[in-house]
Enzyme design. Structure first.
Site, mmCIF file in Angstrom:
data_model
loop_
_atom_site.group_PDB
_atom_site.id
_atom_site.type_symbol
_atom_site.label_atom_id
_atom_site.label_comp_id
_atom_site.label_asym_id
_atom_site.label_seq_id
_atom_site.Cartn_x
_atom_site.Cartn_y
_atom_site.Cartn_z
ATOM 1 N N ASP A 85 5.065 1.513 -3.425
ATOM 2 C CA ASP A 85 6.128 1.412 -4.430
ATOM 3 C C ASP A 85 5.589 1.048 -5.810
ATOM 4 O O ASP A 85 6.094 1.545 -6.821
ATOM 5 C CB ASP A 85 7.136 0.336 -4.021
ATOM 6 C CG ASP A 85 7.866 0.723 -2.751
ATOM 7 O OD1 ASP A 85 7.789 1.892 -2.361
ATOM 8 O OD2 ASP A 85 8.507 -0.163 -2.162
HETATM 9 N N1 LIG Z 1 5.595 -9.312 -3.940
HETATM 10 C C1 LIG Z 1 6.824 -9.765 -3.730
HETATM 11 O O1 LIG Z 1 7.178 -10.871 -4.134
HETATM 12 C C2 LIG Z 1 7.812 -8.936 -2.974
HETATM 13 C C3 LIG Z 1 8.808 -9.573 -2.246
HETATM 14 C C4 LIG Z 1 9.729 -8.776 -1.548
HETATM 15 C C5 LIG Z 1 9.637 -7.386 -1.639
HETATM 16 N N2 LIG Z 1 8.663 -6.803 -2.379
HETATM 17 C C6 LIG Z 1 8.595 -5.339 -2.461
HETATM 18 O O2 LIG Z 1 7.492 -4.902 -1.734
HETATM 19 C C7 LIG Z 1 6.967 -3.705 -2.325
HETATM 20 C C8 LIG Z 1 5.500 -3.943 -2.588
HETATM 21 O O3 LIG Z 1 4.892 -2.731 -2.938
HETATM 22 P P1 LIG Z 1 3.479 -2.346 -2.372
HETATM 23 O O4 LIG Z 1 3.080 -1.125 -3.141
HETATM 24 O O5 LIG Z 1 2.555 -3.499 -2.364
HETATM 25 O O6 LIG Z 1 3.704 -2.014 -0.844
HETATM 26 P P2 LIG Z 1 4.702 -0.978 -0.171
HETATM 27 O O7 LIG Z 1 5.439 -0.196 -1.194
HETATM 28 O O8 LIG Z 1 5.495 -1.758 0.807
HETATM 29 O O9 LIG Z 1 3.764 0.039 0.542
HETATM 30 C C9 LIG Z 1 2.871 -0.395 1.512
HETATM 31 C C10 LIG Z 1 2.115 0.810 1.995
HETATM 32 O O10 LIG Z 1 1.020 0.362 2.763
HETATM 33 C C11 LIG Z 1 0.801 1.259 3.843
HETATM 34 N N3 LIG Z 1 0.217 0.498 4.947
HETATM 35 C C12 LIG Z 1 0.881 -0.338 5.791
HETATM 36 N N4 LIG Z 1 0.030 -0.870 6.661
HETATM 37 C C13 LIG Z 1 -1.196 -0.346 6.398
HETATM 38 C C14 LIG Z 1 -2.484 -0.517 6.967
HETATM 39 N N5 LIG Z 1 -2.681 -1.337 8.025
HETATM 40 N N6 LIG Z 1 -3.527 0.171 6.436
HETATM 41 C C15 LIG Z 1 -3.314 0.991 5.374
HETATM 42 N N7 LIG Z 1 -2.125 1.189 4.807
HETATM 43 C C16 LIG Z 1 -1.063 0.511 5.307
HETATM 44 C C17 LIG Z 1 2.152 1.861 4.185
HETATM 45 O O11 LIG Z 1 2.028 3.255 4.451
HETATM 46 P P3 LIG Z 1 1.676 3.745 5.936
HETATM 47 O O12 LIG Z 1 2.751 3.203 6.795
HETATM 48 O O13 LIG Z 1 1.645 5.232 5.820
HETATM 49 O O14 LIG Z 1 0.324 3.202 6.243
HETATM 50 C C18 LIG Z 1 2.947 1.707 2.887
HETATM 51 O O15 LIG Z 1 3.154 2.919 2.207
HETATM 52 C C19 LIG Z 1 7.741 -3.461 -3.598
HETATM 53 O O16 LIG Z 1 8.737 -2.509 -3.378
HETATM 54 C C20 LIG Z 1 8.377 -4.828 -3.862
HETATM 55 O O17 LIG Z 1 9.577 -4.730 -4.585
HETATM 56 C C21 LIG Z 1 7.731 -7.565 -3.022
#
Ligand SMILES: NC(=O)c1ccc[n+]([C@@H]2O[C@H](COP(=O)([O-])OP(=O)(O)OC[C@H]3O[C@@H](n4cnc5c(N)ncnc54)[C@H](OP(=O)(O)O)[C@@H]3O)[C@@H](O)[C@H]2O)c1
Ligand SMILES: NC(=O)c1ccc[n+]([C@@H]2O[C@H](COP(=O)([O-])OP(=O)(O)OC[C@H]3O[C@@H](n4cnc5c(N)ncnc54)[C@H](OP(=O)(O)O)[C@@H]3O)[C@@H](O)[C@H]2O)c1
Lengths: 100, 477, 100, 477
Positions: free
Chosen positions: D405
């Site tokens: 994301d």
């Molecule tokens: N930081 C905060 O405070 C917080 C709190 C709540 C929500 N959020 C939300 O969380 C999201 C964070 O974004 P992000 O870009 O860090 O993560 P993300 O959008 O959740 O994407 C994570 C990606 O990692 C891949 N993945 C999962 N496990 C894996 C593994 N073992 N090895 C390799 N790839 C793996 C997944 O694809 P595959 O399944 O294809 O592997 C997924 O596309 C944002 O939307 C944010 O709003 C953040």
């Protein structure tokens, strides 16, 4: 003259917390606004006029009445002058490119 | 404390509302957008607290006595006199005289705090059987001494800023000895009054010494350092008001005073930091000779390149970018109006005009911002030092209007009184034009190598006519 | 059970000021440290264990004793666990390029 | 309140010291340099307050009764159990499980606050002649309801984060109706208990409903939104503790609770803002399906360019600048150790390696910072979004490790659930390499056009082995 220990201690807590608030709030003000800030803070301590009013309210002898009168005059100058002058300064900051 | 009646409880809520508006007033001052609202909010809260006290103290005051209503006239008379004097002063004062106006208002507040402390002490020492409670006496003494110092100190500061009292540091013979003796005496009297006998005459002597101390402490400080001193005295008054809040068990006074005490202290700190000096240095170093022609001579030997308004006008009118660096001289000359006009003309000709504002340009923080805002210079043209310092390099003309210390390159070297102070990189510009009256030094009283830089041309004369000549020149160019 | 009006009102002032302090202080913390901040704040409210101790001190019946015991256990978990876990997180931030 | 004895006065000072250390603890958390000291300071202050209470309550408690000393064992036993449990939990938990650990500790605090409120109410309602004072009852009710919600809410949050309870939003049939009914019932009972009869059974029913409400409110929220919920519940516990402070006239509790209540509230606000969502949206929108393979499919049609570790290794080893973009996937794979190794190797080869840290990468604020710090990545290599976003343009390889994301360019367009969220400009880099396991979406559950960008190559597989393969590749390159 009744200052209980509890009153004093509560006042102490309020004092410490207010000092923190003052410190935190002011450390965010940019240099540009330091002069209005100084002047605004100056107006705020004009609240001493309330103290002078309380003295006036309980004054009897001529000495105390004179003191009360001086206190009220000085306090009012502080509070009224302080806010008016700060407003004058800030008025200038409000003008925007488009508004002139 | 006995159970509170309904009016007294309501009074606490009024205090709370007042206190919150005071906090918000200071908070809103953090941004030019909200600052004015904040100030009005504070004034509104203050009005509520004052009106409530006036209307209810016969109901709410824990010290209410029958005879009290007859004293309303004191408050009305005093209030009207004070309000008229305050408004007139505040409305009439020219923008350049703001610091001394603030000093006077601060002195008034300090005086009021001292008077309240004295009146309360007299009241209770009169009735007294036995010693008064220690916290009460200590708070009264503190209110009297700090309020007294703030009063006379502010008056001296006003005098120095207004030019009534000599602006140069004025040391008494044996200054330190005298100061020490004054404070020692106050300490001894204080201990006696608090711990042994609540003597009224001694208390009054104590107050008188405090008034003297305010003068003695402020006289040795140079006129140009006065804004820092005013800020410090502002903080003192806050503390004195907080002490009254203790004595009167009035939380509105306690909170407002403490807020100002703390914020004044940190503000003073920020101001001295922007000048790259310590508070100790400001208070005791006899620095700050108020600059000006008096300290000239030293660089009189050097050959300075003079220029005239027409040449400068052409240089600017056909340049791509001009940065204007205003300083204390612009304030003295009241040249901000013509400067605005000059800017408008240049902008109309397609020149990119910016103002470089040094944090301590002028004699009070934000001095240049206030003046230029007064002249309607849009504030997106005012750039702070860090923002604009890299832009001088591709600037055709840097126009220095009555600024000196803030563009002095010797700040970059060791061993100068202003060493380490961050400065505007005016010397990086293609052409440098400096407007000043003569060979006078700046506030720090030191020569400025910028003026003998080969890229620099001097345009001597009072800044206002000089700028007016530039305006004419640009019109014709 | 003696809560005078003055006590309540003083507490109200303290509450309002503390809320300002909390707000001001926290709004300066950078995102990077938000998780340790959350955890540190979490540890701070573990001070409730003091309240549980006061309950324990005056407990007599089995119900109150049981409540007091639960309160003390939960409060202690909060305070001890909170500070330890925050310290663990922050330990990592302390390492500097040179130090590893 | 009668005059205080010397022990009671001393107690106030101890509270003051404690309160100041708590404030400083939060203040010091503003910088990584002082944060740890701040936390230790807070712990020290806490120890002093607890020890003082333990040692002096027979002297200082206004409620001291003769039989009390016999209850020391409660505190000792409870304290030892709690300390052991807390320490073990805190020491053993892996860094990735921090949010659930905080949730559990927070739940404990909320439970303690509820228990204190209940015990106090029982104590005085028992003795009661007539109605208890209104402020006391209200504070007790507030402490019980907020503490209760914090307790069960935290337990559910823990369950969701730990994977014990389903992470997906779980709505009851008629969710809103049920929630409304629960709160209406509590309100009615509360009014009755406070205003008409201090009934103990009804108070207990009230508490039971609060516990149910905590569950009902938390279940509909997606697992990935849990960090925000934990922060909010943290704020609730603070408020419950402040309510106990009111009831017990204990300023240390009052200040600490209020501090946390206020700071938790603003922190929650900051967190939702960084995700570009509103708190309302987090709590009620059933967003946050915990991402993962489950939501895949949509972009399954598109043709993605696959690559292998050797090619990527060569690309990086001979590049000038590589920016690594870590995301939630790196945390899941626990790949931070190998990532550090990869960085070291590249740096040794003269490549400029930086990390681009998006404020909401991962599942808790600062998640990436904590993990990378754990792996000893020097923190001057970690760049915040605003700092590094302009540098992608002259970067040879952007290596996206399990982030989705935070690098999704559809945030720049209208109409996407993440529209308006600021993202890392990965697509400006010369080459983009994305490490993920398959075609799973990110937390927001939407397709990512970056993956089908012509500059993008996918390296499929769990991040840990993938990075280890890259390490081997770079070694041989
Ligand atoms: N930081 C905060 O405070 C917080 C709190 C709540 C929500 N959020 C939300 O969380 C999201 C964070 O974004 P992000 O870009 O860090 O993560 P993300 O959008 O959740 O994407 C994570 C990606 O990692 C891949 N993945 C999962 N496990 C894996 C593994 N073992 N090895 C390799 N790839 C793996 C997944 O694809 P595959 O399944 O294809 O592997 C997924 O596309 C944002 O939307 C944010 O709003 C953040
Ligand atoms: N801003 C603050 O808060 C504050 C507070 C206290 C002290 N200070 C100190 O004040 C100094 C401010 O620096 P600055 O560069 O603004 O001013 P400056 O260094 O004081 O220099 C002002 C210059 O303006 C010239 N000048 C005076 N009247 C003039 C007129 N009517 N027309 C044209 N020129 C005139 C003077 O030279 P001539 O006499 O030759 O004309 C002088 O060289 C710093 O040293 C700072 O530390 C600042």
């Amino acid at each position: 003259m009744e200052l209980t220990a509890f009153e004093l201690l509560s006042a102490l807590f309020i004092l410490v917390l207010a000092a923190f608030v003052g410190y935190e709030v002011v450390s965010k003000v940019p240099t540009m606004l330091h002069t209005p800030l100084m002047s605004g803070a100056n107006a705020v301590h004009g609240v001493i006029v309330v103290g002078a009013m309380l003295v006036a309210a309980t004054s009897e002898g001529p000495v105390r009445i004179a003191l009360a009168l001086i206190g009220v005059i000085l306090g009012t100058i502080n509070v009224v002058g302080g806010f008016v002058v700060t407003d004058r300064m800030l008025e200038m900051f409000k003008k925007r490119p488009g508004e002139r | 404390m006995d159970e509170l009646n309904i009016w007294q409880i309501a009074t606490f809520f009024v205090w709370l509302v007042g206190s919150v508006t005071f906090i918000l007033a200071l908070k809103f001052l953090a941004s030019p957008k909200t600052a004015r609202t904040g100030n009005l909010l504070g004034a509104g809260g203050m009005a509520v607290v004052i009106a409530w006290t006036f209307l209810t103290y016969d109901l709410a005051s824990p010290e209410s006595e029958p005879g009290m209503l007859s004293n309303w006239w004191i408050i009305l008379v005093g209030g009207v006199i004070g309000a008229v004097a305050g408004t007139l002063g505040a409305r009439r004062v020219p923008m350049t005289a703001m610091p001394q106006m603030v000093a006077i208002f601060n002195g008034a507040g300090g005086g009021a705090a001292a008077v309240v402390a004295i009146a309360e002490f007299l009241e209770f020492a009169d009735h007294g059987e036995g010693l008064l409670p220690l916290p009460f006496v200590i708070a009264s003494l503190l209110g009297a001494v700090i309020g007294g110092v703030a009063l006379t100190g502010s008056v001296v500061a006003f005098g120095k800023l207004q030019g009534i009292v000599t602006a140069r540091p004025y040391m008494l013979p044996g200054q330190q000895l005298i100061t020490g003796a004054l404070f020692l005496t106050m300490l001894l009297i204080g201990v006696y009054v608090a711990g042994f006998e609540n003597s009224i005459p001694l208390f009054l002597v104590f107050c008188a010494i405090a008034l003297v101390a305010g003068v003695v402490l402020t006289m040795p400080i140079g006129g140009a350092d006065m804004p820092v001193v005013v800020s410090l005295l502002n903080s003192y008054t806050g503390i004195a008001v907080a002490a009254s809040g203790f004595v009167l068990s009035n939380y509105a006074l306690l909170i407002a005073g403490t807020l100002v005490g703390a914020s004044g202290a940190i503000l003073t700190q920020l101001m001295t930091k922007a000048m790259n000096r310590s508070l100790f240095n400001v208070l005791f170093a006899g620095f700050g000779t108020a600059g000006g022609a008096a300290a000239a001579g030293e660089e009189g030997e050097e050959q300075l390149r003079e220029t005239n308004a027409e040449d400068v006008a052409v240089l600017m009118a056909y340049g791509k970018r001009v940065i204007i660096v205003p300083g204390y001289g612009m304030a003295v000359a009241q040249a901000q109006g013509p400067v605005r006009e000059l800017m408008d003309l240049l902008v109309a000709k397609g020149v990119d005009v910016q103002f470089a504002i040094h944090p301590v340009a002028g004699r009070m923080p934000g001095h240049m911002n206030v003046l230029l805002a007064e002249a309607n210079v849009p504030y997106d043209r005012l750039k702070e030092m860090d923002e604009i310092n890299d832009d001088f390099a591709d600037t055709d003309v840097a126009l220095v209007i009555g600024a000196n210390d803030v563009v002095n390159p010797s700040a970059r070297e060791e061993g100068s009184p202003i060493s380490g102070m961050p400065i505007l990189n005016v010397d990086a510009a293609q052409n440098i034009v400096v407007l000043k009256r003569g060979r006078g030094t700046g506030f720090a009283g030191i020569p400025n190598p910028l003026f003998s830089n080969e890229k620099t041309a001097m345009l001597f004369g009072d800044a206002k006519p000089s700028i007016e000549a530039l305006v004419q020149g640009v019109k014709q160019a």
